[in-house]
Scaffold this motif. Structure first.
Motif, PDB file in Angstrom:
ATOM      1  N   ASP A 114       0.818  -1.211   0.000  1.00  0.00           N
ATOM      2  CA  ASP A 114       0.000   0.000   0.000  1.00  0.00           C
ATOM      3  C   ASP A 114       0.853   1.262   0.000  1.00  0.00           C
ATOM      4  N   THR A 115       2.011   1.197   0.663  1.00  0.00           N
ATOM      5  CA  THR A 115       2.886   2.361   0.774  1.00  0.00           C
ATOM      6  C   THR A 115       4.337   1.941   0.581  1.00  0.00           C
ATOM      7  N   ARG A 188       5.741   6.021  12.751  1.00  0.00           N
ATOM      8  CA  ARG A 188       4.909   4.947  13.293  1.00  0.00           C
ATOM      9  C   ARG A 188       3.417   5.270  13.151  1.00  0.00           C
ATOM     10  N   ALA A 189       3.075   6.547  13.196  1.00  0.00           N
ATOM     11  CA  ALA A 189       1.670   6.950  13.065  1.00  0.00           C
ATOM     12  C   ALA A 189       1.114   6.641  11.670  1.00  0.00           C
ATOM     13  N   LEU A 190       1.988   6.431  10.695  1.00  0.00           N
ATOM     14  CA  LEU A 190       1.535   6.094   9.346  1.00  0.00           C
ATOM     15  C   LEU A 190       1.035   4.653   9.251  1.00  0.00           C
ATOM     16  N   LEU A 191       1.564   3.792  10.124  1.00  0.00           N
ATOM     17  CA  LEU A 191       1.280   2.365  10.031  1.00  0.00           C
ATOM     18  C   LEU A 191      -0.163   2.074  10.430  1.00  0.00           C
ATOM     19  N   ARG A 192      -0.847   1.293   9.593  1.00  0.00           N
ATOM     20  CA  ARG A 192      -2.241   0.951   9.856  1.00  0.00           C
ATOM     21  C   ARG A 192      -2.430  -0.552   9.772  1.00  0.00           C
ATOM     22  N   PRO A 193      -3.323  -1.105  10.597  1.00  0.00           N
ATOM     23  CA  PRO A 193      -3.514  -2.558  10.612  1.00  0.00           C
ATOM     24  C   PRO A 193      -3.887  -3.106   9.237  1.00  0.00           C
ATOM     25  N   LYS A 195      -2.466  -3.169   6.536  1.00  0.00           N
ATOM     26  CA  LYS A 195      -1.925  -2.469   5.381  1.00  0.00           C
ATOM     27  C   LYS A 195      -0.439  -2.799   5.261  1.00  0.00           C
ATOM     28  N   GLY A 245       0.396  -3.680  16.592  1.00  0.00           N
ATOM     29  CA  GLY A 245      -0.651  -2.823  16.063  1.00  0.00           C
ATOM     30  C   GLY A 245      -1.256  -3.363  14.787  1.00  0.00           C
ATOM     31  N   ALA A 247       0.109  -3.586  11.545  1.00  0.00           N
ATOM     32  CA  ALA A 247       0.609  -3.191  10.231  1.00  0.00           C
ATOM     33  C   ALA A 247       1.573  -4.254   9.711  1.00  0.00           C
TER      34      ALA A 247
END
Length: 354
Positions: A114-115, A188-193, A195, A245, A247
């Motif tokens: 995704d990123t 770290r705030a960019l990381l999403r479950p 993804k 988390g 990610a």
């Protein structure tokens, strides 16, 4: 079949729809989490297992080619408590480069991300032209690019940050220190479950150390600095990790060189594309034509000459790859036609069906 475990790895409704025909025949889905010389490590509802790809998958035209880390694959049981990979499920995105040296072939580094996190050090190895090359490949992948500048603690020139931001038109830029921890929380705030993020960069840029920082523990091996202050190449293979988390992070070996396979130059060099759109002629070559906005920007200093030269260089590379690839495809098709003609003649000679 329930796919609860796979949902945490990024399993989607689209993948489930593509897998339906295989499920009816007793296969199961899995995701490639690592690639080794002897095969792959895949993760399914049954956990992690080693797997090998069937030889027929090498025919790109029929099976989609060989798997890469991040791919979703169709597997079945094989001897030795292993899996055999039967087929690839459709890819959403892929990060590719041209195979090094002379071959005009695509080398897929990772799939279904995704990123793309482009990692570059702010030490003596900082190279804006290399960063432009990585951005070109990242934009072409179909994923969203992000730039993370490591070794903030070793940066003695604030101009490097300004230059990186001027290159990364429309791309978030983060400066971090893996030593002090500065800026890590922002990344770290960019990381999403569920993804998937991939760390991409040259050897010694601090990708594995960044992965450890983001995880809050050591998940990848790292090495000490060399005598010249540059990082060492430590990661040996691409590895998919599930972070705290939820990610998904793929760490990759450092690339000694990145030859673009296909590139989205208009996105990576959006400022140049915008200037070119202001030229009097749509097919302006930016050399002797009147009212050329690109040449005017070069003369006034609005456009960095080094950036322009790198743009032209990448443009030439892409054209050369396209030409060589077309010739290679033509040769392969001719070879296949000849082989089929021989088979047809042989079948007719012995009274069989072609």
């Amino acid at each position: 079949m329930s796919y609860g475990t796979l949902a945490a790895l990024g399993w989607t409704d689209e993948l489930e729809a593509a897998f339906t025909s295989y499920e009816e025949r007793g296969f199961r889905p899995a995701r490639v989490v690592a690639e080794h010389r002897g095969g792959y490590a895949v993760r399914s509802e049954l956990g992690d297992r080693l797997a090998h790809a069937r030889g027929r998958m090498r025919d790109d035209e029929i099976w989609g080619g060989m798997p890469a880390v991040g791919d979703w694959v169709v597997v079945c049981d094989a001897p030795g408590d292993r899996f055999a990979i039967e087929a690839l499920l459709p890819r959403r995105t892929k990060v590719s480069r041209k195979t090094p040296w002379l071959k005009a072939e695509e080398h897929i580094l990772v799939a279904n991300v995704d990123t793309v996190v482009l990692v570059s050090g702010l030490d003596v190895d900082f190279n804006p032209r290399r960063l432009e090359r990585y951005l070109t490949a990242a934009w072409d992948s179909g994923a969203d690019p992000v730039i993370v500048l490591t070794k903030l603690d070793l940066c003695d020139d604030p101009g490097k940050l300004v230059e990186a931001e001027s290159i990364a038109v429309g791309v978030p830029v983060f400066a971090v220190s893996n030593v002090t921890g500065d800026g890590i929380d922002d990344v770290r705030a960019l990381l999403r479950p569920a993804k998937t993020f991939v760390l991409l960069g040259s050897s010694g840029a601090g990708k594995s150390t960044l992965a450890n920082r983001l995880a809050g523990r050591q998940v990848m091996e790292t090495g000490d600095l060399r005598n010249d202050g540059r990082g060492r190449h430590t990661t040996r293979h691409r590895q998919l990790l599930v972070m705290p988390g939820g990610a998904i992070l793929i760490d990759t070996p450092g690339l000694r060189e990145l030859q673009v396979w296909e590139g989205d130059l208009d996105s990576a060099f959006a400022d140049i594309a915008e200037l070119a759109a202001q030229c009097r002629f749509n097919d302006c070559a930016h050399s002797t034509e009147p009212d050329c906005a690109v040449r005017e920007a070069l003369e006034t200093g609005e456009l960095d000459p080094d950036r322009w030269r790198n743009y032209v260089k990448l443009q030439r590379e892409l054209r050369a790859i396209e030409a060589r690839s077309s010739r290679r495809i033509q040769r392969e098709l001719k070879s296949r036609w000849r082989a089929r003609a021989r088979e047809t003649r042989r079948a007719r000679r012995y009274g069989g069906k072609p």
